[in-house]
Design a protein around this motif. Structure first.
Motif, PDB file in Angstrom:
ATOM      1  N   VAL A   1       0.836  -1.203   0.000  1.00 44.83           N
ATOM      2  CA  VAL A   1       0.000   0.000   0.000  1.00 44.83           C
ATOM      3  C   VAL A   1       0.869   1.251   0.000  1.00 44.83           C
ATOM      4  O   VAL A   1       0.589   2.217  -0.717  1.00 44.83           O
ATOM      5  CB  VAL A   1      -0.961  -0.014   1.206  1.00 44.83           C
TER       6      VAL A   1
ATOM      7  N   GLN B   1       0.957   4.208  -2.832  1.00 52.97           N
ATOM      8  CA  GLN B   1       0.748   5.616  -2.501  1.00 52.97           C
ATOM      9  C   GLN B   1       1.901   6.479  -2.986  1.00 52.97           C
ATOM     10  O   GLN B   1       1.686   7.574  -3.494  1.00 52.97           O
ATOM     11  CB  GLN B   1       0.564   5.794  -0.999  1.00 52.97           C
TER      12      GLN B   1
ATOM     13  N   PRO C   1     -16.617   6.894   1.752  1.00 55.00           N
ATOM     14  CA  PRO C   1     -15.334   6.350   2.220  1.00 55.00           C
ATOM     15  C   PRO C   1     -15.411   4.865   2.548  1.00 55.00           C
ATOM     16  O   PRO C   1     -14.437   4.129   2.366  1.00 55.00           O
ATOM     17  CB  PRO C   1     -15.027   7.163   3.479  1.00 55.00           C
TER      18      PRO C   1
ATOM     19  N   SER D   1     -12.940   2.297   0.637  1.00 56.89           N
ATOM     20  CA  SER D   1     -11.999   1.469   1.387  1.00 56.89           C
ATOM     21  C   SER D   1     -12.281  -0.017   1.186  1.00 56.89           C
ATOM     22  O   SER D   1     -11.349  -0.832   1.150  1.00 56.89           O
ATOM     23  CB  SER D   1     -12.036   1.826   2.863  1.00 56.89           C
TER      24      SER D   1
ATOM     25  N   ALA E   1     -10.809  -0.864  -2.206  1.00 52.99           N
ATOM     26  CA  ALA E   1      -9.345  -0.859  -2.132  1.00 52.99           C
ATOM     27  C   ALA E   1      -8.829  -2.100  -1.418  1.00 52.99           C
ATOM     28  O   ALA E   1      -7.849  -2.721  -1.851  1.00 52.99           O
ATOM     29  CB  ALA E   1      -8.856   0.401  -1.420  1.00 52.99           C
ATOM     30  N   THR E   2      -9.500  -2.482  -0.346  1.00 51.44           N
ATOM     31  CA  THR E   2      -9.093  -3.690   0.374  1.00 51.44           C
ATOM     32  C   THR E   2      -9.270  -4.922  -0.495  1.00 51.44           C
ATOM     33  O   THR E   2      -8.393  -5.799  -0.534  1.00 51.44           O
ATOM     34  CB  THR E   2      -9.915  -3.834   1.659  1.00 51.44           C
TER      35      THR E   2
END
Length: 97
Positions: free
Chosen positions: A38, A42, A78, A82, A85-86
């Protein structure tokens, strides 16, 4: 009597070494790979930043924001992002997914 205690201790020690410690290290390695993956995403600029999302939502009018607040968009968006993304991270890492 001493032989029975030594045998029981060996069984317990074998269980701990085979299952508990081995699983701890395996899950620690998976956690470490995930967190580092991750941070690499980023730093590479692949994941969106908060300023980019704020700029995208800044152009939405107040009349649309009213209905989005009624639907709890500030909580749901959100949460969904999330979750996606997970799911992406778990499915793309060969060790886990």
């Amino acid at each position: 009597m001493f032989g029975i205690l030594v045998s029981a201790f060996n069984v317990v020690l074998g269980f701990v070494m085979r299952s508990v410690i081995a699983k701890f290290f395996a899950y620690f390695v998976m956690w470490f790979i995930t967190t580092e993956f991750v941070s690499v995403l980023q730093s590479a600029g692949i994941l969106p930043t908060a300023s980019a999302l704020a700029g995208a939502f800044g152009s939405i009018g107040s009349d649309v924001w009213y209905f989005m607040d009624l639907c709890s968009f500030s909580f749901g968006a959100p949460l969904v992002i999330s979750a996606y993304a997970t799911r992406f991270i778990i499915r793309r890492i060969p060790v886990i997914g």
